[in-house]
Design a protein around this motif. Sequence first.
Motif, PDB file in Angstrom:
ATOM      1  N   LEU A 245       0.794  -1.225   0.000  1.00  0.00           N
ATOM      2  CA  LEU A 245       0.000   0.000   0.000  1.00  0.00           C
ATOM      3  C   LEU A 245       0.830   1.281   0.000  1.00  0.00           C
ATOM      4  O   LEU A 245       0.313   2.352  -0.307  1.00  0.00           O
ATOM      5  N   ALA A 246       2.096   1.173   0.364  1.00  0.00           N
ATOM      6  CA  ALA A 246       2.925   2.374   0.487  1.00  0.00           C
ATOM      7  C   ALA A 246       3.353   2.901  -0.887  1.00  0.00           C
ATOM      8  O   ALA A 246       3.424   2.160  -1.873  1.00  0.00           O
ATOM      9  N   ARG A 247       3.638   4.186  -0.924  1.00  0.00           N
ATOM     10  CA  ARG A 247       4.218   4.816  -2.108  1.00  0.00           C
ATOM     11  C   ARG A 247       5.725   4.959  -1.885  1.00  0.00           C
ATOM     12  O   ARG A 247       6.161   5.261  -0.771  1.00  0.00           O
ATOM     13  N   PRO A 248       6.532   4.743  -2.911  1.00  0.00           N
ATOM     14  CA  PRO A 248       7.980   4.892  -2.722  1.00  0.00           C
ATOM     15  C   PRO A 248       8.343   6.339  -2.404  1.00  0.00           C
ATOM     16  O   PRO A 248       7.657   7.274  -2.832  1.00  0.00           O
ATOM     17  N   ALA A 249       9.411   6.511  -1.671  1.00  0.00           N
ATOM     18  CA  ALA A 249       9.839   7.857  -1.265  1.00  0.00           C
ATOM     19  C   ALA A 249      11.323   8.036  -1.512  1.00  0.00           C
ATOM     20  O   ALA A 249      12.099   7.068  -1.503  1.00  0.00           O
ATOM     21  N   VAL A 250      11.692   9.285  -1.731  1.00  0.00           N
ATOM     22  CA  VAL A 250      13.095   9.634  -1.884  1.00  0.00           C
ATOM     23  C   VAL A 250      13.436  10.647  -0.800  1.00  0.00           C
ATOM     24  O   VAL A 250      12.722  11.640  -0.630  1.00  0.00           O
ATOM     25  N   LEU A 313       5.523  15.981   9.570  1.00  0.00           N
ATOM     26  CA  LEU A 313       5.071  14.705  10.125  1.00  0.00           C
ATOM     27  C   LEU A 313       5.235  14.731  11.638  1.00  0.00           C
ATOM     28  O   LEU A 313       6.260  15.208  12.132  1.00  0.00           O
ATOM     29  N   PRO A 314       4.246  14.225  12.391  1.00  0.00           N
ATOM     30  CA  PRO A 314       4.414  14.158  13.852  1.00  0.00           C
ATOM     31  C   PRO A 314       5.612  13.301  14.224  1.00  0.00           C
ATOM     32  O   PRO A 314       5.980  12.364  13.492  1.00  0.00           O
ATOM     33  N   ALA A 315       6.222  13.608  15.323  1.00  0.00           N
ATOM     34  CA  ALA A 315       7.372  12.831  15.788  1.00  0.00           C
ATOM     35  C   ALA A 315       6.982  11.364  15.960  1.00  0.00           C
ATOM     36  O   ALA A 315       5.957  11.044  16.566  1.00  0.00           O
ATOM     37  N   GLY A 316       7.785  10.485  15.406  1.00  0.00           N
ATOM     38  CA  GLY A 316       7.525   9.053  15.529  1.00  0.00           C
ATOM     39  C   GLY A 316       6.487   8.518  14.573  1.00  0.00           C
ATOM     40  O   GLY A 316       6.073   7.350  14.688  1.00  0.00           O
ATOM     41  N   ALA A 317       6.058   9.341  13.594  1.00  0.00           N
ATOM     42  CA  ALA A 317       5.020   8.895  12.654  1.00  0.00           C
ATOM     43  C   ALA A 317       5.638   8.038  11.566  1.00  0.00           C
ATOM     44  O   ALA A 317       5.838   8.477  10.423  1.00  0.00           O
ATOM     45  N   SER A 318       5.970   6.801  11.910  1.00  0.00           N
ATOM     46  CA  SER A 318       6.563   5.882  10.943  1.00  0.00           C
ATOM     47  C   SER A 318       6.147   4.456  11.278  1.00  0.00           C
ATOM     48  O   SER A 318       5.831   4.136  12.432  1.00  0.00           O
ATOM     49  N   VAL A 319       6.144   3.619  10.258  1.00  0.00           N
ATOM     50  CA  VAL A 319       5.822   2.200  10.426  1.00  0.00           C
ATOM     51  C   VAL A 319       6.860   1.378   9.678  1.00  0.00           C
ATOM     52  O   VAL A 319       7.485   1.859   8.726  1.00  0.00           O
ATOM     53  N   VAL A 344       7.561   5.207   5.973  1.00  0.00           N
ATOM     54  CA  VAL A 344       7.785   3.754   5.961  1.00  0.00           C
ATOM     55  C   VAL A 344       9.295   3.514   5.972  1.00  0.00           C
ATOM     56  O   VAL A 344      10.020   4.053   5.126  1.00  0.00           O
ATOM     57  N   THR A 345       9.720   2.705   6.922  1.00  0.00           N
ATOM     58  CA  THR A 345      11.154   2.435   7.045  1.00  0.00           C
ATOM     59  C   THR A 345      11.437   0.942   6.937  1.00  0.00           C
ATOM     60  O   THR A 345      10.586   0.112   7.280  1.00  0.00           O
ATOM     61  N   ASP A 346      12.605   0.635   6.455  1.00  0.00           N
ATOM     62  CA  ASP A 346      13.061  -0.753   6.357  1.00  0.00           C
ATOM     63  C   ASP A 346      14.460  -0.809   6.949  1.00  0.00           C
ATOM     64  O   ASP A 346      15.396  -0.219   6.392  1.00  0.00           O
ATOM     65  N   ALA A 347      14.602  -1.474   8.084  1.00  0.00           N
ATOM     66  CA  ALA A 347      15.877  -1.526   8.809  1.00  0.00           C
ATOM     67  C   ALA A 347      16.372  -0.123   9.120  1.00  0.00           C
ATOM     68  O   ALA A 347      17.569   0.165   9.052  1.00  0.00           O
ATOM     69  N   GLY A 348      15.443   0.766   9.462  1.00  0.00           N
ATOM     70  CA  GLY A 348      15.800   2.128   9.835  1.00  0.00           C
ATOM     71  C   GLY A 348      15.984   3.077   8.672  1.00  0.00           C
ATOM     72  O   GLY A 348      16.201   4.274   8.874  1.00  0.00           O
ATOM     73  N   ARG A 349      15.879   2.574   7.446  1.00  0.00           N
ATOM     74  CA  ARG A 349      16.084   3.407   6.253  1.00  0.00           C
ATOM     75  C   ARG A 349      14.746   3.786   5.650  1.00  0.00           C
ATOM     76  O   ARG A 349      13.868   2.938   5.479  1.00  0.00           O
TER      77      ARG A 349
END
Length: 369
Positions: A245-250, A313-319, A344-349
């Motif tokens: 469901l996520a969109r890619p980001a740069v 983005l609010p602080a901590g707004a990541s999955v 959206v993060t993958d291994a912190g990235r």
Amino acid sequence: MIGRVAGAPVILTPSWFVAAVILTVLFAPTVQNLAPRLGREIYLVSFAFVLLLFASVFLHEVAHALVARARGQHVTELAVTLWGGHTAYSGSSARPLDGFLISVVGPLTNLALAVVFWFSFQAQPTFTVPALLLYAGAFSNAFVGFFNLLPGLPLDGGQILESAVWAVTGSRTRGTVAAGWVGRVVAVGVVAWALLWPLTVGVRPDLWTVAWAALIGAFLWSGAGQAIRAGRSREAVSGLSVRGLARPAVPVASDASVAAVGREVARAGGPHVVAVVVDAAGRALGYVDPGAAAAVPPDAAETTPVAAVVVPLPAGASVDAGLVGPDLLAALAQVGRQASVVAVTDAGRLVGVLEVSTVVAALRTARQG
């Protein structure tokens, strides 16, 4: 709240008092027939039976709670209600065996109590008031135990059937739906029994019995329907994933210009890619609003800082990118309602962004399908 069991509050709902009064009145004629010398004390004996009945139901729920906690669930509430009681716990059974054990222990507790009451009744030398209560306790616990073992949701027997189908097919949803439909059959059967059984023995159906059967049948039908919908909803939820469901980001630096961000997005894949402003540690600070960026005049894009078109983005707004199903929804709930978009993060990235509206739309579509 009247106490705690398995770390959870025990709640006596106002509806219990309604049930206690109704059952006391209904049981009083039986007491009068069995012990005609009691006089007005029949209501006291009848109420004692009601207390005995609800104590048995409470022990039924305690058994559920203790086994649920032993199987790794967090018990949140034990309630004594108009319909007897219920036990609530967070999470769901990870294996069919968990659901089976949590469900079967309640009826088995009542059947064990029925045996204890029956042998205690048999030990009484005469048919006194205590003997009457022991007999009533044996009968009521046997009824509650066997009735709850009927193989249809929302009864315990339905949970057992759900676990069995789940174990055979590997699909909990199939188990839930199957047990829900059997529950509807049981609901119809309860009403049919009240109407047809008297006719088989040559008497007219009792209107009061039929009314109670209809009320119980309606309760079972409603519970079965809710279970079917919950099973299908759970299947819909399980099909959701952050990656899908996520969109890619740069990632872009906070001191970049709008023009520089546009070039980064073009290199990364075009309009579908979202630019996310990150700090020196790579944490997402906000995402670039495409509409606002497009509104910047071309001759000013090189000098306009990206901060002018960023939505914070609010602080901590990541999955995490690997989340699926209920874990995804739980993560979004933790972020809070103030975040319509999360990183959206993958291994912190940073790898993408996820719009909450996209998740809601996908969930609605899956449920309708």
